[in-house]
Design a protein around this motif. Sequence first.
Motif, short mmCIF file in Angstrom:
data_model
loop_
_atom_site.label_atom_id
_atom_site.label_comp_id
_atom_site.label_asym_id
_atom_site.label_seq_id
_atom_site.Cartn_x
_atom_site.Cartn_y
_atom_site.Cartn_z
N CYS A 108 0.83 -1.19 0.00
CA CYS A 108 0.00 0.00 0.00
C CYS A 108 0.87 1.25 0.00
CB CYS A 108 -0.96 0.03 1.20
SG CYS A 108 -2.60 0.59 0.75
N ASN A 157 -5.96 -6.22 -0.75
CA ASN A 157 -5.02 -5.72 0.24
C ASN A 157 -5.55 -6.07 1.62
OD1 ASN A 157 -2.84 -4.61 -1.13
ND2 ASN A 157 -3.88 -2.67 -1.48
N CYS A 173 -7.88 2.42 -4.89
CA CYS A 173 -6.76 2.23 -3.96
C CYS A 173 -5.72 3.32 -4.21
CB CYS A 173 -6.13 0.86 -4.14
SG CYS A 173 -4.63 0.59 -3.12
N VAL A 174 -5.01 3.69 -3.17
CA VAL A 174 -3.96 4.72 -3.26
C VAL A 174 -2.85 4.26 -4.21
CG1 VAL A 174 -2.52 3.94 -1.31
CG2 VAL A 174 -2.69 6.39 -1.83
N GLY A 224 -8.56 3.53 -0.63
CA GLY A 224 -9.04 2.24 -0.10
C GLY A 224 -8.66 1.94 1.34
N TYR A 225 -7.49 2.41 1.78
CA TYR A 225 -7.08 2.02 3.13
C TYR A 225 -7.96 2.58 4.23
CZ TYR A 225 -4.42 6.42 2.66
OH TYR A 225 -4.05 7.72 2.43
MO LIG Z 1 -5.25 0.37 -0.88
#
Ligand SMILES: [Mo]
Length: 333
Positions: A49, A105, A162-163, A258-259
Amino acid sequence: MANLLIRPDGYLPERAATPEAVFLNRRRFLKASGLAVAAGWSGGALTGCNGHEEPAAQAPPPATAVKDATPAKNATAGAYPARRNPGFDPGAQVTDEKVATHYNNFYEFTLDKQGVARLAQRMVTTPWPVEVSGLVEKPLTLDAQEWLALAPLEERVYRFRCVEAWSMVVPWTGFPLARLIEKVQPKPEAKFIRFETFGMKDWAPGMRDASYPWPYFEGLRMDEAMHPLTLLTGGIYGKPLPNQHGAPLRIVVPWKYGYKSIKSIVKIQFVATQPKTFWETLLPREYPFESNVNPAVPHPRWSQATERVIDTGDRVKTQLYNGYGNQVAKLYS
Ligand SMILES: [Mo]
Ligand SMILES: Nc1nc2c(c(=O)[nH]1)N[C@H]1C(S)=C(S)[C@@H](COP(=O)(O)O)O[C@H]1N2
């Protein structure tokens, strides 16, 4: 091996749970443990990530299909598939289910996105007490499935970014987190919510890497948490969440990287001040608390202007607030 059967704090003793569920879970769990040991674990440095994904990372799903977790008889039995709410249609093709369910992830298990599905089978998600506490009038601990029975489940197709600059479009099943928040009646001093994932190292080989501040934790401002797009989520693709997607209960915050959408939640705490988050603790300059999707603000190590759609491989332009600006921009003006 005996310690593998110890449950997280507060879990019902096995004899108090549904015998069939315990039996099935134990068999599945022991089987999965064997598989996981065979698969091995190679601890890694800070990658994934916080590392840009390999451009050619797309591989076909593994040949061994991962069986969907069989939920025990529970408060949401029979609720899937839930009716799709046509009000949430990003107007893009839904990502192929096999691809999404094998590209995860979930650092507790492995940094290898395609390896998560198999390793995550060893999680035992029934029973799954979720504590909701802190600055609320009515703190309450319920099983994840009881929390998910608090309001009618519906399906919403959301964009998910997502990043690391990949994206998907998936049908989640849940209801607004606001319903849970109303139930516990926050005190006026509650300004933020802190979320925490399970802490069971025996389930999750990635947690042996002590360079990460386990268990995973995240946070939202109260107005973000109350926003109708913020989804308390129990399912994906018309079924209860498979373990790799954060069973049995997660949140999905579609306008943030996303995280922020923390998986497999065991604790939801109402707090007065901005809580630290897992990724912010590791790399504050790269993963700040707010983390709204913004194509104009590059990650310190890569551009966020475009994203790769995980099943088609198409590269498309990233949208401000991941395309949800009409609904959320007012939170940040
Ligand atoms: Mo992510
Ligand atoms: N507990 C926990 N939650 C997590 C993560 C994680 O490693 N652990 N990864 C996050 C990241 S970086 C992303 S992109 C999404 C991925 O969700 P998915 O695997 O269901 O697609 O989960 C988020 N939630």
